[in-house]
Design a protein around this motif. Sequence first.
Motif, PDB file in Angstrom:
ATOM      1  N   MET A   1       0.836  -1.181   0.000  1.00 47.33           N
ATOM      2  CA  MET A   1       0.000   0.000   0.000  1.00 47.33           C
ATOM      3  C   MET A   1       0.873   1.235   0.000  1.00 47.33           C
ATOM      4  SD  MET A   1      -2.963   1.034   2.737  1.00 47.33           S
ATOM      5  CE  MET A   1      -3.663  -0.604   2.524  1.00 47.33           C
ATOM      6  N   ALA A   2       0.760   2.088  -0.944  1.00 52.53           N
ATOM      7  CA  ALA A   2       1.625   3.246  -1.091  1.00 52.53           C
ATOM      8  C   ALA A   2       1.354   4.256   0.015  1.00 52.53           C
ATOM      9  CB  ALA A   2       1.387   3.891  -2.464  1.00 52.53           C
ATOM     10  N   ASP A   3       2.452   4.843   0.515  1.00 46.55           N
ATOM     11  CA  ASP A   3       2.323   5.884   1.524  1.00 46.55           C
ATOM     12  C   ASP A   3       1.757   7.138   0.885  1.00 46.55           C
ATOM     13  OD1 ASP A   3       3.382   4.210   3.400  1.00 46.55           O
ATOM     14  OD2 ASP A   3       5.447   4.915   3.107  1.00 46.55           O
ATOM     15  N   ARG A   4       0.900   7.789   1.644  1.00 49.97           N
ATOM     16  CA  ARG A   4       0.284   9.009   1.145  1.00 49.97           C
ATOM     17  C   ARG A   4       0.803  10.195   1.930  1.00 49.97           C
ATOM     18  NH1 ARG A   4      -5.756   7.179   1.902  1.00 49.97           N
ATOM     19  NH2 ARG A   4      -4.749   6.558   3.854  1.00 49.97           N
ATOM     20  N   LYS A   5       1.141  11.258   1.230  1.00 53.21           N
ATOM     21  CA  LYS A   5       1.663  12.452   1.870  1.00 53.21           C
ATOM     22  C   LYS A   5       0.509  13.355   2.286  1.00 53.21           C
ATOM     23  CE  LYS A   5       6.051  12.530  -0.681  1.00 53.21           C
ATOM     24  NZ  LYS A   5       6.933  13.332  -1.571  1.00 53.21           N
ATOM     25  N   ASN A   6       0.708  14.040   3.401  1.00 53.02           N
ATOM     26  CA  ASN A   6      -0.285  15.006   3.842  1.00 53.02           C
ATOM     27  C   ASN A   6      -0.462  16.094   2.785  1.00 53.02           C
ATOM     28  OD1 ASN A   6      -0.560  13.607   6.222  1.00 53.02           O
ATOM     29  ND2 ASN A   6       0.827  14.921   7.377  1.00 53.02           N
ATOM     30  N   ASN A   7      -1.687  16.504   2.562  1.00 51.59           N
ATOM     31  CA  ASN A   7      -1.962  17.470   1.506  1.00 51.59           C
ATOM     32  C   ASN A   7      -2.818  18.653   1.963  1.00 51.59           C
ATOM     33  OD1 ASN A   7      -4.417  16.214   1.888  1.00 51.59           O
ATOM     34  ND2 ASN A   7      -4.581  15.404  -0.196  1.00 51.59           N
ATOM     35  N   PHE A   8      -3.067  18.748   3.283  1.00 50.41           N
ATOM     36  CA  PHE A   8      -3.874  19.862   3.771  1.00 50.41           C
ATOM     37  C   PHE A   8      -3.270  20.424   5.059  1.00 50.41           C
ATOM     38  CE2 PHE A   8      -7.281  22.131   5.779  1.00 50.41           C
ATOM     39  CZ  PHE A   8      -7.955  22.702   4.724  1.00 50.41           C
TER      40      PHE A   8
ATOM     41  N   PRO B   1       2.173  20.401   5.131  1.00 48.38           N
ATOM     42  CA  PRO B   1       0.776  20.110   5.464  1.00 48.38           C
ATOM     43  C   PRO B   1       0.660  19.137   6.637  1.00 48.38           C
ATOM     44  CG  PRO B   1       1.100  20.053   3.088  1.00 48.38           C
ATOM     45  CD  PRO B   1       2.460  20.170   3.699  1.00 48.38           C
ATOM     46  N   CYS B   2      -0.404  19.286   7.418  1.00 50.96           N
ATOM     47  CA  CYS B   2      -0.574  18.499   8.638  1.00 50.96           C
ATOM     48  C   CYS B   2      -1.502  17.299   8.476  1.00 50.96           C
ATOM     49  CB  CYS B   2      -1.129  19.397   9.749  1.00 50.96           C
ATOM     50  SG  CYS B   2      -0.115  20.836  10.134  1.00 50.96           S
ATOM     51  N   PHE B   3      -2.371  17.315   7.452  1.00 53.02           N
ATOM     52  CA  PHE B   3      -3.387  16.282   7.320  1.00 53.02           C
ATOM     53  C   PHE B   3      -3.435  15.749   5.891  1.00 53.02           C
ATOM     54  CE2 PHE B   3      -4.851  19.470  10.399  1.00 53.02           C
ATOM     55  CZ  PHE B   3      -5.003  18.693  11.533  1.00 53.02           C
ATOM     56  N   TYR B   4      -3.934  14.522   5.788  1.00 48.77           N
ATOM     57  CA  TYR B   4      -4.266  13.977   4.476  1.00 48.77           C
ATOM     58  C   TYR B   4      -5.775  14.003   4.342  1.00 48.77           C
ATOM     59  CZ  TYR B   4      -4.804  10.914   0.471  1.00 48.77           C
ATOM     60  OH  TYR B   4      -5.156  10.407  -0.759  1.00 48.77           O
ATOM     61  N   GLN B   5      -6.255  14.641   3.275  1.00 55.50           N
ATOM     62  CA  GLN B   5      -7.694  14.757   3.045  1.00 55.50           C
ATOM     63  C   GLN B   5      -8.020  14.445   1.601  1.00 55.50           C
ATOM     64  OE1 GLN B   5      -9.859  18.192   4.706  1.00 55.50           O
ATOM     65  NE2 GLN B   5     -10.777  18.508   2.691  1.00 55.50           N
ATOM     66  N   ASN B   6      -8.869  13.450   1.406  1.00 51.64           N
ATOM     67  CA  ASN B   6      -9.353  13.083   0.085  1.00 51.64           C
ATOM     68  C   ASN B   6     -10.742  12.477   0.259  1.00 51.64           C
ATOM     69  OD1 ASN B   6      -9.912  11.900  -2.455  1.00 51.64           O
ATOM     70  ND2 ASN B   6      -7.727  11.675  -2.882  1.00 51.64           N
TER      71      ASN B   6
END
Length: 233
Positions: free
Chosen positions: A1-8, A19-24
């Motif tokens: 499972m690929a790591d996701r970077k925080n984008n928010f 960014p502090c959070f990941y939001q999708n």
Amino acid sequence: MADRKNNFPPLPEFIKIKPCFYQNIEEEIPPLHQQLVRRVYMLWMMYSCTLCVNVIGCIAWWAGGGNATNFGFSLLWLVLFSPCSYACWFRPLYKAFRADSSFNFMAFFFVFFLQCVLALIQAIGISGWGTCGWIATVMFFGTNLGSAIVMLITTLLFTLMTVLMALVLIRVHRLYRGGGGSMQRAQEEWSSGVWKSAPVREAGFNAVAQTAQGPSLPQYPTAVPSYPDNSQW
């Protein structure tokens, strides 16, 4: 499972703060509840914009002969409440729908109720509190008409925010109770520590997911209950 970077929040790359959070929402929230989560996110943005307009209203209030204290507090509320409202009530709601967390639902209900009370106080407009509400605006019409009109715009926005927040609170509570949620479930999550342990929470939901139908989410469990959606909002 690929790591996701925080984008928010989305920040320029040259800024050292990340960014502090990941939001999708499309990826993490079940399709049935994506519209509601988007609307609550829009509500947060509207509230942040209202706080910005409030600063302008307090400047007009000050320029028309008001107290500079209101302007200072309006800046404080903008800097404090914009990020805190996102972290303290939108993120718990986001995580609650993402993984059916009763603990996060309860955190949302508690903090968001306080937010509704705060928005009501801001709409009322007590002088010296840094908000252009009804009391301050109506009393200022006799002092400076131009400033009072600018203040009235902020007053109407705070009133609108109060109404919308109350509707959201009622809406989410009905969904949660209709899906079988309760304080007992939240207490069980707290006692077991599931609310703070992503691997444990995911394993528990994956066990349930073996007998449940639903779209596969990339990281979080799929067995999110289908909360009843029998009313339009």
